[in-house]
Design a protein around this motif. Structure first.
Motif, short mmCIF file in Angstrom:
data_model
loop_
_atom_site.label_atom_id
_atom_site.label_comp_id
_atom_site.label_asym_id
_atom_site.label_seq_id
_atom_site.Cartn_x
_atom_site.Cartn_y
_atom_site.Cartn_z
N HIS A 32 165.83 176.49 -64.15
CA HIS A 32 166.98 175.71 -64.61
C HIS A 32 167.09 175.78 -66.13
O HIS A 32 166.17 175.39 -66.85
N HIS A 33 168.22 176.30 -66.62
CA HIS A 33 168.49 176.38 -68.05
C HIS A 33 169.51 175.32 -68.43
O HIS A 33 170.53 175.14 -67.75
N THR A 34 169.28 174.64 -69.54
CA THR A 34 170.22 173.67 -70.08
C THR A 34 170.47 174.02 -71.54
O THR A 34 169.53 174.19 -72.31
N MET A 35 171.75 174.14 -71.90
CA MET A 35 172.10 174.57 -73.25
C MET A 35 173.11 173.61 -73.87
O MET A 35 174.02 173.13 -73.20
N ILE A 36 172.92 173.35 -75.15
CA ILE A 36 173.89 172.58 -75.92
C ILE A 36 174.15 173.34 -77.22
O ILE A 36 173.22 173.69 -77.94
#
Length: 451
Positions: A418-422
């Protein structure tokens, strides 16, 4: 021939696949000539997916998948058909693996009915949907619209057998001026669609229940086809709170649990704490189910220069689409000049999406927790513990570097990862994020010491 081979394959697997349980592990055996053996400790199992179709119910059976964090093809332990008694025993052994007492004889001496009663008594039920929740869910999920393609599909099938198209045209032409017949038809179609949506939602989410004990979360749902998702609280890697445009208008949200094991097909939503929770109730339930997690409503907005970066960033989708429209316009449009209208419309959609994403984006470091909120029409808030984050990356483009901005990418265990980017957060936030993540080792050491 295909049916014969399928039946033979089922019988072959039934004879050649066996399993054995001890106090701490699964032992899986399969094969006739080329035999193989796998041993999987109970502690490696991250979640359990139980399913019981109508056929399973007739024979008192069920199917189950025990998911681990491993990534190979044999990472999951699957039982296509298993008795309810055996399945309850398997689940009890897995839940018991966290305890220091592994006396199997004493465990088996307890009657089955008494064991189930003890398990249920130890659970706290957090949510069961009411009739009002079911009706609201049917409208939010747009289930009533499913009736229209079903009617079209059935009509086409009937048309192949009976010639009803001409009769339908004759009926329509003869009653086109009868406003009360048209109105009656529309009202009947709306009532049928709403009733169909409510029934469909009830069959899918009926008997929905969210419960937990000290160590485990239980999510069950379904009428004709029942499914249960079980996950240990310490195996939860992160939490996502998602709101579509319709849910935001109605004040609803969906809370999803991210675990290292797979959660099955996405349409099953087995890892969801009910997809149609009121927003405030969703946050309250999250704290009830996962008391170790902290969610704060106060988060920081992006600075104004982040909007300029997003507006100045080229849209390759728009560029490629515009070039394609320009060169193929004679074949696509009757009026050659119409291509630029489509290009301008696409440009506006893309940049409105960017502006909305800028407005909705939030971030916060809250002690040992991190929160991101991103999205335009659909927003997603991500919450994770520092010790559950396995990898971080901070990057800067040339334009971001000139304006003192960065992009943060965070990785959590899941299948797939799971990748989370901001994007476009201030550089000070990126530096604080790196400092925050360095303390992850201290969190892990403290956890080991407490154990």
């Amino acid at each position: 021939m295909a049916v014969v081979l399928t039946v033979f394959s089922i019988i072959y697997k039934w004879f050649t696949q066996k399993y054995l349980l001890d106090d701490v592990s699964f032992h899986m055996y399969k094969g006739l000539f080329n035999k193989s053996e796998r041993t999987i400790p109970y502690t490696k199992i991250h979640n359990i997916q139980r399913r019981q179709t109508f056929i399973h119910k007739l024979f008192g059976l069920a199917s189950v998948v025990f998911e681990t964090s491993m990534t190979d093809t044999d990472a999951s332990i699957k039982f296509g058909v298993i008795s309810q008694k055996e399945l309850n025993e398997l689940e009890a052994r897995i839940h018991q693996s966290g305890s220091t007492n592994h006396d199997v004889v004493a465990y088996e001496a307890v009657p089955e009915a008494e064991k189930e009663e003890q398990v249920i008594c130890n659970r706290t039920v957090h949510f069961r949907p009411t009739r009002k929740d079911t009706i609201k869910a049917s409208f939010t999920s747009l289930s009533f619209l499913v009736l229209i393609p079903i009617i079209v599909s059935v009509s086409s099938e009937i048309e192949d057998i009976f010639d009803i198209e001409d009769k339908a045209k004759t009926f329509l032409m003869s009653n086109i001026n009868s406003w009360w017949i048209i109105s009656l038809f529309i009202v009947a179609l709306v009532i049928m669609s709403v009733a169909f949506g409510v029934v469909r939602t009830f069959l899918r989410y009926g008997r929905y229940e969210i419960a937990s004990d000290d160590k485990t979360i239980f999510i069950s749902k379904g009428i004709l086809e029942e499914s249960t998702f079980t996950i240990s609280k310490d195996k939860v890697q992160a939490v996502e709170v998602t709101q579509s445009l319709i849910k935001r208008m109605l004040g609803l949200a969906e809370v999803k649990l991210i675990s290292a094991g797979s959660v099955g097909e996405s349409e099953d939503e087995t890892n969801s704490l009910y997809p149609f929770l009121p927003v405030q109730r969703a946050y309250e339930m999250l704290e009830e189910v996962l008391p170790d997690y902290e969610v704060t409503q106060k988060m920081y907005l992006l600075p104004g220069k982040s909007l300029w970066v997003r507006l100045l960033r080229p849209s390759w989708l728009w560029i490629i689409a515009t070039i394609a429209l320009f060169f193929f316009r004679p074949q696509v449009f009757d009026v050659k000049q119409a291509w630029w209208i489509i290009s301008v419309f696409l440009f506006l959609i893309i940049y409105i999406h960017r502006i909305l994403d800028f407005i909705n984006t939030r971030y916060m470091l809250n002690g040992g927790f991190i929160q991101f909120k991103t999205g335009s029409l659909q927003t997603t808030m991500f919450v994770s513990k520092r010790k559950k984050v396995i990898e971080v990356e901070v990057s800067r483009s040339r334009l971001q570097k000139q304006l003192g901005l960065s992009t943060i990418n965070m990785v959590n265990r899941s299948k797939p990862v799971h990748h989370t980017m901001i994007k476009d957060v201030p550089e000070l936030m990126a530096d604080a994020y790196r400092t925050w993540y360095i303390k992850r080792t201290e969190d892990i050491e403290i956890e080991k010491t407490s154990i």
